[in-house]
Write a protein that holds these residues in place. Structure first.
Motif, PDB file in Angstrom:
ATOM      1  N   ARG A 177       0.723  -1.131  -0.261  1.00  0.00           N
ATOM      2  CA  ARG A 177       0.002  -0.098  -0.221  1.00  0.00           C
ATOM      3  C   ARG A 177       0.828   1.026   0.143  1.00  0.00           C
ATOM      4  O   ARG A 177       0.410   2.168  -0.697  1.00  0.00           O
ATOM      5  CB  ARG A 177      -0.880   0.012   1.193  1.00  0.00           C
ATOM      6  CG  ARG A 177      -2.128  -0.996   0.942  1.00  0.00           C
ATOM      7  CD  ARG A 177      -3.051  -1.180   2.195  1.00  0.00           C
ATOM      8  NE  ARG A 177      -3.780   0.154   2.558  1.00  0.00           N
ATOM      9  CZ  ARG A 177      -4.718   0.640   1.820  1.00  0.00           C
ATOM     10  NH1 ARG A 177      -5.315  -0.170   1.161  1.00  0.00           N
ATOM     11  NH2 ARG A 177      -5.290   1.810   2.379  1.00  0.00           N
ATOM     12  N   GLN A 180       1.938   1.949  -3.382  1.00  0.00           N
ATOM     13  CA  GLN A 180       0.945   2.198  -4.325  1.00  0.00           C
ATOM     14  C   GLN A 180       0.575   3.662  -3.865  1.00  0.00           C
ATOM     15  O   GLN A 180      -0.476   4.299  -4.477  1.00  0.00           O
ATOM     16  CB  GLN A 180      -0.360   1.566  -4.256  1.00  0.00           C
ATOM     17  CG  GLN A 180       0.045   0.040  -4.826  1.00  0.00           C
ATOM     18  CD  GLN A 180      -1.241  -0.828  -4.947  1.00  0.00           C
ATOM     19  OE1 GLN A 180      -2.104  -0.572  -4.123  1.00  0.00           O
ATOM     20  NE2 GLN A 180      -0.902  -2.025  -5.518  1.00  0.00           N
ATOM     21  N   LEU A 182      -1.198   4.610  -1.107  1.00  0.00           N
ATOM     22  CA  LEU A 182      -2.751   4.608  -0.308  1.00  0.00           C
ATOM     23  C   LEU A 182      -2.317   5.117   0.990  1.00  0.00           C
ATOM     24  O   LEU A 182      -1.454   5.012   1.697  1.00  0.00           O
ATOM     25  CB  LEU A 182      -3.266   3.329  -0.336  1.00  0.00           C
ATOM     26  CG  LEU A 182      -3.376   2.555  -2.043  1.00  0.00           C
ATOM     27  CD1 LEU A 182      -3.791   1.282  -2.082  1.00  0.00           C
ATOM     28  CD2 LEU A 182      -4.260   3.319  -2.722  1.00  0.00           C
TER      29      LEU A 182
END
Length: 328
Positions: A177, A180, A182
């Motif tokens: 995550r 990415q 996020l």
């Protein structure tokens, strides 16, 4: 008759890989030994084929790599999950998405039961299926946490295994995550809490130090030549030595250990350390004290990133070198 192909030679070829000026010759050596029945240990036939497949993949020859991975699956009918994972990833990278996803999906339940199955996530991510990897990690965490809530009478070993699984899955998901970009969610917060708790728990571990003493290949040979008595304290080969170190670090991590690493020893360094006090270089106490003395000189942190250079000094990526050794 040509020489037998040993596990050490397979490892050596794997470490050379695409860095060799003639990777095709390495592939020919591996496949030729398999075809001619010259693999020293028949259990290593699948291993040899997978190493050859990896060299071809690095060279961009995905079709031939897939052929060899498929052969490896057939050679390991009773233990071929890793080979099937490699084949699934190759199918994805060849654009055969339905076949690749079917292969990997059949292995997906391993994420809930086998802490060594993270290669499935690697194959998905490397094939551009990061969203699916995230979904599988989340689903595995959901399943294991639900199982721990509903099965209150599991054995202590089962509880420890579940805790190790939760820790590993949460950290892998957290790292993915972050890559990415996020924002944190509930499971990311759990990963942070578990990692912080492991720092505290490390001090209570009785299974050994956070830093392990590792001998590079040349030093391992020099060590045993200089002090043959140490042969009883170490594995028979250097390859088994580094595999033993990798497994010990994996186990320590599963128990909550953090800030893990290795220090590199040398035979000359051990002799110089022991000489002033007349210590026995072959005693466990002297070896432990020597390792402690090296801590200040620099520790190689473990684990490296999957795409980072392996901690053992081979020059290969961790995911292609010592990481798979923890699955043995």
């Amino acid at each position: 008759m040509s020489e037998l192909l040993t596990a050490d030679r397979i490892d050596e070829i794997g470490n050379l890989g695409s860095k060799s000026p003639d990777p095709a010759a390495l592939v020919a050596e591996l496949v030729g030994a398999v075809d001619e029945g010259r693999v020293a240990d028949p259990d290593d036939i699948g291993f040899a084929l997978l190493v050859a497949a990896d060299i071809l993949e690095q060279a961009g020859d995905l079709a031939d790599a897939l052929t060899l991975a498929t052969r490896a699956v057939a050679e390991q009918p009773d233990d071929n999950a890793y080979a099937r994972g490699v084949r699934g990833g190759l199918l994805l990278r060849l654009g055969r998405t339905d076949e690749g996803m079917a292969e990997l999906t059949a292995l997906r339940p391993l994420l809930e039961t086998n802490p060594k199955s993270m290669y499935l996530i690697d194959e998905l991510v490397e094939s551009g299926h990061g969203d699916t990897a995230m979904e599988w990690l989340t689903g595995a965490l959901d399943a294991i946490l639900e199982r721990t809530r509903t099965q209150q009478h599991e054995s202590e070993d089962a509880q420890d295994e579940a805790a190790a699984m939760i820790y590993g899955l949460a950290q892998q998901r957290h790292d993915l995550r972050e890559e990415q970009g996020l924002p944190h969610d509930e499971y990311d917060n759990l990963a942070d809490r578990l990692r912080a708790a492991s720092d505290h728990a490390l001090g209570a571990l009785d299974d050994g130090p956070a830093t392990l003493l590792f001998w590079p290949q040349a030093e391992f040979t020099a060590l045993l030549l200089r002090w043959p008595a140490l042969a009883d304290s170490y594995p028979a080969t250097w390859d088994e030595h580094r595999a033993q170190i990798e497994r010990a670090l994996v186990e320590a991590s599963g128990l909550g250990g953090a800030d893990l690493g290795v220090v590199v020893g040398t035979a000359a360094g051990l002799a110089a350390f022991a000489e002033p006090t007349g210590s026995d270089p072959t005693s466990e106490e002297t070896l432990d004290e020597y390792a402690d003395s090296l801590d200040e000189a620099g520790v190689t942190a473990w684990p490296p990133g999957r795409n980072d250079t392996c901690w053992c000094g081979s020059g290969a990526k961790y995911k292609k070198c010592c990481l798979p050794r923890s699955r043995d």
